[in-house]
Motif scaffolding. Structure first.
Motif, PDB file in Angstrom:
ATOM      1  N   THR A  80       0.769  -1.341   0.000  1.00 58.65           N
ATOM      2  CA  THR A  80       0.021   0.005   0.091  1.00 58.65           C
ATOM      3  C   THR A  80       0.892   1.204  -0.080  1.00 58.65           C
ATOM      4  OG1 THR A  80      -1.805  -1.242   0.956  1.00 58.65           O
ATOM      5  CG2 THR A  80      -1.919   1.221   1.322  1.00 58.65           C
ATOM      6  N   PRO A  81       1.901   1.356   0.616  1.00 55.86           N
ATOM      7  CA  PRO A  81       2.601   2.669   0.539  1.00 55.86           C
ATOM      8  C   PRO A  81       3.196   3.021  -0.590  1.00 55.86           C
ATOM      9  CG  PRO A  81       3.282   1.350   2.792  1.00 55.86           C
ATOM     10  CD  PRO A  81       2.349   0.399   1.752  1.00 55.86           C
ATOM     11  N   GLU A  82       3.875   1.912  -1.372  1.00 54.47           N
ATOM     12  CA  GLU A  82       4.404   1.902  -2.660  1.00 54.47           C
ATOM     13  C   GLU A  82       3.475   2.212  -3.597  1.00 54.47           C
ATOM     14  OE1 GLU A  82       6.913  -0.256  -0.113  1.00 54.47           O
ATOM     15  OE2 GLU A  82       4.971  -0.541  -0.533  1.00 54.47           O
ATOM     16  N   ALA A  83       2.243   1.868  -3.721  1.00 51.50           N
ATOM     17  CA  ALA A  83       1.223   2.351  -4.514  1.00 51.50           C
ATOM     18  C   ALA A  83       0.868   3.908  -4.056  1.00 51.50           C
ATOM     19  CB  ALA A  83      -0.130   1.392  -4.107  1.00 51.50           C
ATOM     20  N   THR A  84       0.567   4.155  -3.012  1.00 51.62           N
ATOM     21  CA  THR A  84       0.251   5.560  -2.477  1.00 51.62           C
ATOM     22  C   THR A  84       1.390   6.610  -3.018  1.00 51.62           C
ATOM     23  OG1 THR A  84      -0.747   4.650  -0.537  1.00 51.62           O
ATOM     24  CG2 THR A  84      -0.268   7.060  -0.443  1.00 51.62           C
ATOM     25  N   LEU A  85       2.662   6.088  -2.696  1.00 53.00           N
ATOM     26  CA  LEU A  85       3.790   7.169  -3.160  1.00 53.00           C
ATOM     27  C   LEU A  85       3.851   7.092  -4.714  1.00 53.00           C
ATOM     28  CD1 LEU A  85       6.570   5.752  -0.725  1.00 53.00           C
ATOM     29  CD2 LEU A  85       5.367   7.961  -0.857  1.00 53.00           C
ATOM     30  N   HIS A  86       3.513   6.035  -5.474  1.00 54.96           N
ATOM     31  CA  HIS A  86       3.519   6.119  -6.829  1.00 54.96           C
ATOM     32  C   HIS A  86       2.645   6.928  -7.392  1.00 54.96           C
ATOM     33  CE1 HIS A  86       3.063   4.430 -10.928  1.00 54.96           C
ATOM     34  NE2 HIS A  86       4.422   4.712 -10.960  1.00 54.96           N
ATOM     35  N   ILE A  87       1.270   7.061  -7.024  1.00 52.69           N
ATOM     36  CA  ILE A  87       0.421   7.992  -7.528  1.00 52.69           C
ATOM     37  C   ILE A  87       0.410   9.352  -6.807  1.00 52.69           C
ATOM     38  CG2 ILE A  87      -1.112   6.012  -8.225  1.00 52.69           C
ATOM     39  CD1 ILE A  87      -2.509   8.205  -5.626  1.00 52.69           C
ATOM     40  N   GLY A  88       1.134   9.760  -5.799  1.00 51.34           N
ATOM     41  CA  GLY A  88       1.106  10.869  -5.182  1.00 51.34           C
ATOM     42  C   GLY A  88       1.834  11.845  -5.725  1.00 51.34           C
ATOM     43  N   GLU A  89       1.435  13.126  -5.761  1.00 47.06           N
ATOM     44  CA  GLU A  89       1.993  14.388  -6.257  1.00 47.06           C
ATOM     45  C   GLU A  89       2.948  15.088  -5.271  1.00 47.06           C
ATOM     46  OE1 GLU A  89      -1.494  15.035  -9.602  1.00 47.06           O
ATOM     47  OE2 GLU A  89      -1.347  16.180  -7.726  1.00 47.06           O
ATOM     48  N   ARG A  90       2.596  15.171  -3.974  1.00 45.97           N
ATOM     49  CA  ARG A  90       3.161  15.820  -2.940  1.00 45.97           C
ATOM     50  C   ARG A  90       3.204  15.005  -1.599  1.00 45.97           C
ATOM     51  NH1 ARG A  90       1.001  21.525  -2.151  1.00 45.97           N
ATOM     52  NH2 ARG A  90      -1.007  20.449  -2.680  1.00 45.97           N
ATOM     53  N   LEU A  91       4.324  14.972  -0.789  1.00 42.72           N
ATOM     54  CA  LEU A  91       4.322  14.359   0.177  1.00 42.72           C
ATOM     55  C   LEU A  91       3.751  14.889   1.353  1.00 42.72           C
ATOM     56  CD1 LEU A  91       7.928  12.858   0.145  1.00 42.72           C
ATOM     57  CD2 LEU A  91       6.024  11.698  -0.257  1.00 42.72           C
ATOM     58  N   VAL A  92       3.238  14.421   2.344  1.00 39.08           N
ATOM     59  CA  VAL A  92       2.703  15.184   3.758  1.00 39.08           C
ATOM     60  C   VAL A  92       3.436  14.002   4.929  1.00 39.08           C
ATOM     61  CG1 VAL A  92       0.772  16.066   4.954  1.00 39.08           C
ATOM     62  CG2 VAL A  92       0.767  15.776   2.609  1.00 39.08           C
ATOM     63  N   PRO A  93       4.624  14.340   5.143  1.00 37.73           N
ATOM     64  CA  PRO A  93       5.314  13.530   5.861  1.00 37.73           C
ATOM     65  C   PRO A  93       4.665  13.694   7.430  1.00 37.73           C
ATOM     66  CG  PRO A  93       6.691  15.130   5.333  1.00 37.73           C
ATOM     67  CD  PRO A  93       5.843  15.220   4.649  1.00 37.73           C
ATOM     68  N   GLY A  94       4.349  14.600   7.696  1.00 37.86           N
ATOM     69  CA  GLY A  94       3.885  15.023   9.314  1.00 37.86           C
ATOM     70  C   GLY A  94       2.905  14.063   9.852  1.00 37.86           C
ATOM     71  N   ILE A  95       1.704  13.652   8.821  1.00 39.05           N
ATOM     72  CA  ILE A  95       0.825  12.890   9.506  1.00 39.05           C
ATOM     73  C   ILE A  95       1.372  11.587   9.611  1.00 39.05           C
ATOM     74  CG2 ILE A  95      -1.207  11.677   8.469  1.00 39.05           C
ATOM     75  CD1 ILE A  95      -2.097  14.298   6.887  1.00 39.05           C
ATOM     76  N   ALA A  96       2.275  10.820   8.787  1.00 42.45           N
ATOM     77  CA  ALA A  96       2.737   9.546   9.195  1.00 42.45           C
ATOM     78  C   ALA A  96       3.527   9.644  10.553  1.00 42.45           C
ATOM     79  CB  ALA A  96       3.436   8.904   8.202  1.00 42.45           C
ATOM     80  N   GLU A  97       4.424  10.955  10.436  1.00 44.19           N
ATOM     81  CA  GLU A  97       5.321  11.128  11.763  1.00 44.19           C
ATOM     82  C   GLU A  97       4.411  11.041  12.886  1.00 44.19           C
ATOM     83  OE1 GLU A  97       7.589  14.460  10.514  1.00 44.19           O
ATOM     84  OE2 GLU A  97       8.519  13.554   8.929  1.00 44.19           O
ATOM     85  N   ALA A  98       3.506  11.999  12.772  1.00 43.51           N
ATOM     86  CA  ALA A  98       2.719  12.110  14.193  1.00 43.51           C
ATOM     87  C   ALA A  98       1.972  10.769  14.394  1.00 43.51           C
ATOM     88  CB  ALA A  98       1.321  12.920  13.934  1.00 43.51           C
ATOM     89  N   MET A  99       1.504   9.767  13.608  1.00 43.34           N
ATOM     90  CA  MET A  99       0.799   8.848  13.807  1.00 43.34           C
ATOM     91  C   MET A  99       1.775   7.619  14.403  1.00 43.34           C
ATOM     92  SD  MET A  99      -1.978   8.005  10.769  1.00 43.34           S
ATOM     93  CE  MET A  99      -0.586   7.664   9.742  1.00 43.34           C
ATOM     94  N   ARG A 100       3.128   7.569  14.075  1.00 43.19           N
ATOM     95  CA  ARG A 100       4.145   6.639  14.444  1.00 43.19           C
ATOM     96  C   ARG A 100       4.591   7.063  15.742  1.00 43.19           C
ATOM     97  NH1 ARG A 100       4.822   5.223   9.062  1.00 43.19           N
ATOM     98  NH2 ARG A 100       6.251   7.119   8.555  1.00 43.19           N
ATOM     99  N   TYR A 101       4.809   8.486  15.883  1.00 44.68           N
ATOM    100  CA  TYR A 101       5.110   8.882  17.375  1.00 44.68           C
ATOM    101  C   TYR A 101       4.230   8.746  18.351  1.00 44.68           C
ATOM    102  CZ  TYR A 101       6.021  12.381  21.151  1.00 44.68           C
ATOM    103  OH  TYR A 101       6.253  12.968  22.414  1.00 44.68           O
TER     104      TYR A 101
END
Length: 165
Positions: A80-101
């Motif tokens: 799923t992350p590879e699919a998401t990154l492939h079709i995405g145009e811009r990253l939003v790293p803060g969301i995943a960072e907050a969830m993992r934190y």
């Protein structure tokens, strides 16, 4: 109103061998916010199928928020992350960072999640864990900020400074 799509990536769920409880948990949380789930699918852990649905929902159906559950672990079928990154145009790293934190406060295994978040056109896409508990905990951490982010994407809100808590 925020229009939401939910994709569950699960080989067993796609063939009816497992009930999609994670998608149901996500649906309950977003509907409690007053948002509307307009698209929902359970698909096998196959990157091309996940990508095709994501593209269709972002470009044709124009969902505002696309949440995925499942496919974020270390299994060879977790794509799923590879699919998401492939079709995405811009990253939003803060969301995943907050969830993992925040998840790391609950379990050290949170560092094994590979979920990402991106923007495609006017849609925010977020990968949530596949377990109902993990999906719920992660979505609860970010849900209050999502409405503002989505409204900025839709042109209904402007950028603003950091909120002081």
């Amino acid at each position: 109103m925020i229009r939401v799509g939910i994709i569950t990536a699960s080989d067993k769920g796609a063939v009816g061998e497992r009930k999609d409880t994670s998608g149901e948990v996500i649906r309950e949380l977003v509907e409690k916010q007053g948002w509307k789930v307009v698209e929902y699918a359970v698909v096998p852990d196959e990157r091309n199928k996940i990508e095709a649905i994501m593209i269709d929902w972002c470009d044709t159906y124009k969902v505002d928020l696309l949440l995925t559950t499942g496919g974020t672990g270390f299994s060879k079928r977790d794509v799923t992350p590879e699919a998401t990154l492939h079709i995405g145009e811009r990253l939003v790293p803060g969301i995943a960072e907050a969830m993992r934190y925040f998840s790391l406060q609950i379990t050290k295994r949170a560092m094994l999640s590979r979920g990402v978040s991106v923007i495609r056109k006017n849609t925010l896409l977020i990968n949530l864990p596949g377990s109902p508990k993990g999906a719920k905990e992660n979505l609860e951490v970010i849900i209050d900020a999502l409405e503002h982010g989505v409204n900025i994407l839709k042109g209904e809100a402007s950028e603003c400074g950091y909120e002081v808590n």
